[in-house]
Design an enzyme around this catalytic site. Structure first.
Site, PDB file in Angstrom:
ATOM      1  N   ASP A  37     -38.760 -36.916  79.470  1.00 30.82           N
ATOM      2  CA  ASP A  37     -39.021 -36.091  78.303  1.00 30.82           C
ATOM      3  C   ASP A  37     -39.675 -37.037  77.300  1.00 30.82           C
ATOM      4  OD1 ASP A  37     -38.738 -33.987  76.338  1.00 30.82           O
ATOM      5  OD2 ASP A  37     -37.106 -35.174  75.505  1.00 30.82           O
ATOM      6  N   LEU A  38     -40.426 -36.505  76.356  1.00 31.77           N
ATOM      7  CA  LEU A  38     -41.145 -37.376  75.418  1.00 31.77           C
ATOM      8  C   LEU A  38     -40.383 -37.555  74.100  1.00 31.77           C
ATOM      9  CD1 LEU A  38     -43.808 -38.903  74.739  1.00 31.77           C
ATOM     10  CD2 LEU A  38     -44.720 -36.714  73.931  1.00 31.77           C
ATOM     11  N   ASP A  39     -40.202 -36.432  73.384  1.00 32.69           N
ATOM     12  CA  ASP A  39     -39.573 -36.481  72.059  1.00 32.69           C
ATOM     13  C   ASP A  39     -38.119 -36.933  72.156  1.00 32.69           C
ATOM     14  OD1 ASP A  39     -41.757 -35.353  70.462  1.00 32.69           O
ATOM     15  OD2 ASP A  39     -41.388 -33.523  71.577  1.00 32.69           O
ATOM     16  N   THR A  61     -39.906 -38.886  67.820  1.00 30.86           N
ATOM     17  CA  THR A  61     -40.498 -37.786  67.066  1.00 30.86           C
ATOM     18  C   THR A  61     -39.471 -36.731  66.678  1.00 30.86           C
ATOM     19  OG1 THR A  61     -41.099 -36.983  69.210  1.00 30.86           O
ATOM     20  CG2 THR A  61     -42.883 -37.898  67.885  1.00 30.86           C
ATOM     21  N   LYS A  83     -33.721 -29.153  69.781  1.00 27.42           N
ATOM     22  CA  LYS A  83     -34.269 -30.213  70.630  1.00 27.42           C
ATOM     23  C   LYS A  83     -34.619 -29.669  72.011  1.00 27.42           C
ATOM     24  CE  LYS A  83     -32.335 -34.291  68.452  1.00 27.42           C
ATOM     25  NZ  LYS A  83     -31.373 -35.389  68.576  1.00 27.42           N
ATOM     26  N   GLY A  84     -35.830 -29.957  72.443  1.00 31.86           N
ATOM     27  CA  GLY A  84     -36.253 -29.540  73.780  1.00 31.86           C
ATOM     28  C   GLY A  84     -36.675 -28.085  73.867  1.00 31.86           C
ATOM     29  N   ARG A  88     -41.651 -24.267  70.346  1.00 35.89           N
ATOM     30  CA  ARG A  88     -41.909 -24.082  68.912  1.00 35.89           C
ATOM     31  C   ARG A  88     -41.450 -22.712  68.419  1.00 35.89           C
ATOM     32  NH1 ARG A  88     -47.984 -25.183  67.475  1.00 35.89           N
ATOM     33  NH2 ARG A  88     -47.507 -26.962  68.831  1.00 35.89           N
ATOM     34  N   SER A 144     -42.549 -32.523  79.085  1.00 36.19           N
ATOM     35  CA  SER A 144     -42.204 -32.193  77.694  1.00 36.19           C
ATOM     36  C   SER A 144     -42.666 -30.794  77.331  1.00 36.19           C
ATOM     37  CB  SER A 144     -42.879 -33.192  76.749  1.00 36.19           C
ATOM     38  OG  SER A 144     -42.839 -32.737  75.414  1.00 36.19           O
ATOM     39  N   ALA A 145     -41.890 -30.140  76.474  1.00 34.05           N
ATOM     40  CA  ALA A 145     -42.271 -28.802  76.021  1.00 34.05           C
ATOM     41  C   ALA A 145     -43.378 -28.856  74.979  1.00 34.05           C
ATOM     42  CB  ALA A 145     -41.051 -28.110  75.416  1.00 34.05           C
ATOM     43  N   SER A 146     -43.659 -30.043  74.464  1.00 31.93           N
ATOM     44  CA  SER A 146     -44.547 -30.140  73.303  1.00 31.93           C
ATOM     45  C   SER A 146     -46.018 -29.961  73.618  1.00 31.93           C
ATOM     46  CB  SER A 146     -44.354 -31.487  72.613  1.00 31.93           C
ATOM     47  OG  SER A 146     -45.293 -31.610  71.563  1.00 31.93           O
ATOM     48  N   ASN A 183     -48.095 -30.931  71.541  1.00 31.78           N
ATOM     49  CA  ASN A 183     -48.677 -32.115  70.904  1.00 31.78           C
ATOM     50  C   ASN A 183     -48.571 -33.367  71.786  1.00 31.78           C
ATOM     51  OD1 ASN A 183     -49.463 -31.081  68.207  1.00 31.78           O
ATOM     52  ND2 ASN A 183     -47.280 -30.600  68.074  1.00 31.78           N
ATOM     53  N   LYS A 200     -37.757 -25.051  78.462  1.00 33.69           N
ATOM     54  CA  LYS A 200     -36.438 -25.515  78.899  1.00 33.69           C
ATOM     55  C   LYS A 200     -35.382 -24.624  78.245  1.00 33.69           C
ATOM     56  CE  LYS A 200     -38.287 -30.220  78.820  1.00 33.69           C
ATOM     57  NZ  LYS A 200     -38.315 -31.508  78.140  1.00 33.69           N
ATOM     58  N   GLU A 240     -33.569 -37.258  79.660  1.00 37.02           N
ATOM     59  CA  GLU A 240     -33.603 -36.192  78.646  1.00 37.02           C
ATOM     60  C   GLU A 240     -32.630 -36.449  77.504  1.00 37.02           C
ATOM     61  OE1 GLU A 240     -34.406 -33.500  77.161  1.00 37.02           O
ATOM     62  OE2 GLU A 240     -35.968 -32.734  78.432  1.00 37.02           O
ATOM     63  N   ASP A 241     -33.053 -36.106  76.276  1.00 42.09           N
ATOM     64  CA  ASP A 241     -32.149 -36.239  75.128  1.00 42.09           C
ATOM     65  C   ASP A 241     -31.626 -34.887  74.629  1.00 42.09           C
ATOM     66  OD1 ASP A 241     -34.646 -35.405  74.039  1.00 42.09           O
ATOM     67  OD2 ASP A 241     -33.970 -36.065  72.065  1.00 42.09           O
TER      68      ASP A 241
HETATM   69  C1  G6P Z   1     -40.044 -30.876  72.330  1.00 37.61           C
HETATM   70  C2  G6P Z   1     -39.099 -31.073  71.157  1.00 37.61           C
HETATM   71  C3  G6P Z   1     -38.835 -29.750  70.472  1.00 37.61           C
HETATM   72  C4  G6P Z   1     -40.138 -29.054  70.143  1.00 37.61           C
HETATM   73  C5  G6P Z   1     -40.938 -28.814  71.401  1.00 37.61           C
HETATM   74  C6  G6P Z   1     -42.280 -28.143  71.127  1.00 37.61           C
HETATM   75  O1  G6P Z   1     -39.346 -30.368  73.392  1.00 37.61           O
HETATM   76  O2  G6P Z   1     -37.886 -31.643  71.570  1.00 37.61           O
HETATM   77  O3  G6P Z   1     -38.078 -30.009  69.317  1.00 37.61           O
HETATM   78  O4  G6P Z   1     -39.904 -27.834  69.480  1.00 37.61           O
HETATM   79  O5  G6P Z   1     -41.161 -30.064  72.039  1.00 37.61           O
HETATM   80  O6  G6P Z   1     -43.094 -29.057  70.443  1.00 37.61           O
HETATM   81  P1  G6P Z   1     -44.478 -28.705  69.779  1.00 37.61           P
HETATM   82  O7  G6P Z   1     -45.035 -30.056  69.425  1.00 37.61           O
HETATM   83  O8  G6P Z   1     -45.314 -27.990  70.799  1.00 37.61           O
HETATM   84  O9  G6P Z   1     -44.198 -27.845  68.588  1.00 37.61           O
HETATM   85 MG    MG Z   2     -36.506 -34.487  73.723  1.00 36.23          MG
END
Ligand code: G6P
Ligand code: MG
Length: 226
Positions: free
Chosen positions: A10-12, A18, A46-47, A50, A115-117, A119, A146, A170-171
């Site tokens: 996982d990234l964040d 972050t 977390k995880g 958005r 990662s779900a992000s 970004n 997730k 994973e955190d």
């Molecule tokens: C990660 C973080 C979440 C965040 C998600 C979406 O999993 O742990 O807190 O909401 O990514 O990130 P984003 O950058 O796409 O809003």
């Molecule tokens: Mg995380």
């Protein structure tokens, strides 16, 4: 013989810190909406994707609103968040993360991001590690969030390794559940009191190395599952 052939990170909150920036950006939105939002509430985000995170904040404030406003709120939060991550430097890589990843690569274990992000590419670029991974599965190529296992299954598929030979770091509670739902071993990053479902928990990647990974496989009985 090691069971692990791929490590999915996982990234964040695992490779970069972050999680703090996510919290600050959500907190700013919550304040503007008059919603009481604490660091404890933030654990639930977390995880989580958005929009799902926004829904949790709206629910905390008992706010009902339409889709257009939701998109506007999520965009506001993301713009504040991107302001933070645009200023990130390689100095914000969490301690030990690169050393561990390099050790895995030397041992020919594949390394991937799950990662779900959305970004993810921007963050990896800002901290200078975009080229380090064999695969990146993130919110841009997977839509189910997730605890759905898709992001980890996608990462496994991209590196061509079976889920049972993957280990996830994973955190987040939702992320640990996603790893288990994918049929993967999961090492939690953080507190064992929060990540109760993980096979093993360490406080950060600085506490990991290849030898310890082997030991964790053994004590969790994971190596016998082959
Ligand atoms: C990660 C973080 C979440 C965040 C998600 C979406 O999993 O742990 O807190 O909401 O990514 O990130 P984003 O950058 O796409 O809003
Ligand atoms: Mg995380």
């Amino acid at each position: 013989m090691m069971r692990t052939a791929a490590c999915i990170f996982d990234l964040d909150g695992v490779i970069v810190d972050t999680a703090r920036y996510h919290f600050l950006a959500w907190k700013k939105l919550a304040d503007q909406l008059g919603v009481h939002f604490t660091e404890e509430d933030n654990e639930r985000l977390k995880g989580v994707s958005r929009m799902a995170s926004l829904n949790i904040i709206l629910e905390l404030g008992d706010i009902k609103t339409d889709e257009i406003s939701k998109v506007r709120y999520a965009t506001l939060k993301n713009n504040w968040y991107v302001d933070f991550i645009n200023k990130m430097t390689p100095g914000e890589l969490l301690p030990g993360s690169i050393d561990f990843i390099m050790e895995l690569k030397k041992a020919k274990i594949r390394v991937a991001i799950g990662s779900a992000s959305k970004n993810t590419p921007l963050i990896l670029m800002r901290v200078g590690i975009l080229q380090l991974f064999d695969a990146v599965a993130d919110g841009n190529n997977v839509s189910k969030a997730k605890p759905n296992p898709d992001v980890f299954l996608k990462a496994a598929e991209m590196v061509n390794i079976k889920p049972q030979n993957c280990v996830v770091f994973e955190d987040a509670i939702a992320g640990v559940q996603a790893a288990l739902n994918a049929g993967m071993m999961c090492i939690g990053i953080g507190s064992p009191k929060i990540l109760t479902e993980a096979h093993f928990v360490v406080s950060g990647l600085k506490d990991m190395n290849l030898e310890k990974l082997l030991t964790i496989e053994k004590i969790s009985g994971y190596e016998k599952l082959l």
